[in-house]
Design an enzyme around this catalytic site. Sequence first.
Site: not given
Lengths: 189, 406
Positions: A79, A166, A168
């Site tokens: 990001c 993202h 994660e």
Amino acid sequence: MYIPVVFMGGQYNHLIVRALKELGVSSRLVMPNTTLETLKGVDGLVMGGGPHSVYDGMDKFGCVPEIIKKAGFPVLGICLSHQLIGKILGGEVVKGRNPEYGKTTVEVIEPDDILQGVGREFVAWASHNDEVRKDGGRFVVLARSEYCEVEALKDERRSVYGVQFHVEVADTPKGMIILRNFIGVCKRG
Amino acid sequence: MLSIISLEGYTISASDSANSFDFDPAAFVEEKVAEIRSVVRRDRVAIATSGGVDSTACAALAHRALGKGLVCFFMDTGFMREGEVEEVRDLLSSLGLPLKILPAKDRFMKALEGRTDAESKRLVFRETFYTVLGEAARKEGCDVLLQGTIAPDWIESSGGIKTQHNVLEQLGVDTVERFGFRLLEPLLDLYKDQVRALARYLGARVDASERQPFPGPGLLVRCIGPVSEEKVEVLRKATKAVEKHLGALRPAPKQYLAAVIEDERSPSRGGVEVAASRMLLGARVEYLRWLATGVKGDNRAYGKIAIVTGRETEPVDLFGLPERVVHQDGEVVRVVYRISGGNGSKKGKYIVIVRAVETRDFMTAKPSAIPLRVLKRMADRVMEDDRVSVVCYDLTSKPPATVEFE
């Protein structure tokens, strides 16, 4: 194997540490003022997202720009950190005309690198106002989406990667594959 | 051991036994029991329990460390669900923990009445909560307060997305000076799924360990805009119907709730309706009077709620709608779809918004694909209250909306 995560102030930074641990790697959060000297011996480095903007000025990001320029180990920026990498490698960062919040569909352009095994298209969760434009930047565009032309990038010369979405979060189901691929890059050194 | 690093006034800690793939509750309990005993010198320690899994697990953990030295409070803020006080009392007594109820309904309502801004409401709630708790704790001779704060609480507060009612020290609030107690937060590094594992390990019943998250400020954060006794009462009734209908689904959504807002609408602007119509033929899009909390690009977004009216469609087919609306108007953080009412057939003051999401850890979430017929049946029940004019279903993922409304 040790891959620390630079805490850039974003909500998901803690989840990157959790995901790396789930993949069997030792990890923890480190601050942006961590120097390259201190990072000597790491197998790789992940840098998280955060609330700032690249065009607020580079002084907000501690040693991170220096690390991006000089790291001799693999780096993955997520990001905001992806945008920092794009900027430092000569691309442009602009306010996105169609910012992405939540679900987006990422189209893979280069399937053989860290996006190996995720298919030609995959669902990812993103949350960003700014985006990277290639504009002669010294990086390869690995993926794009309908609303964002650089969803993933790689330095032309080194194993320095950026992803706009993202990897994660649980709502990016293929995120763990991408992180595992990055760990593979770190293993090869 | 705790390793702690500081950044701009707040603290990040990472415990060795937390956040590992194979979270080991036994090792965690051993580590934390020792830690609590070493930190607490006086005999009596207070904990504010809500019946939620975080505070229940924290209370059970502290009970192991401190035995009878632990005093469990429950604050009756007036923003609880129907039957909640009795339910929580029963739940904690099954763990051998007696509950002291603190009646504070009038103090909260007096402090909050007339306020409309979400952050200001949260701040007033927090101030009142700790003032009342501080008074009670001192009366009991406690100078340490245990709290079940977990990782997402402080991560969101640190990023400024919302003021958590239970995050104080991470934001630099001196609790000793301000409220007269020290804080101890042994669950700071855990995520929700790990807390549930911990609660199960400590002997909590399934209805406690798998209990849905319910925010500290309770129904207050689902009362969008101004607060009044009537509005909370409408929400309490709607909440009961929503929990009954959605809780009966198999599998049930990960989290489901109702919110209430005044039925005051204004037309949307620009190309919003045109964009929405590409997905829902003839869609009408209006904006509601009060704003709701969202999160965009790691920043808090306090923005508009768009209500979409159109022909009957399965909500799952409309999950792409918020993206279209937000691209046309960046001030929108939430898009809700009208399930029932709103065609002038029924006069009521309030709109009830139903939200149900699927999520692993509440850091991101997507709307649940509840069938329209289930929503309609539930809406019929909610509409039995004359004060409700419209029932909607929230189509927005997190981001750009948060799971709760304020």
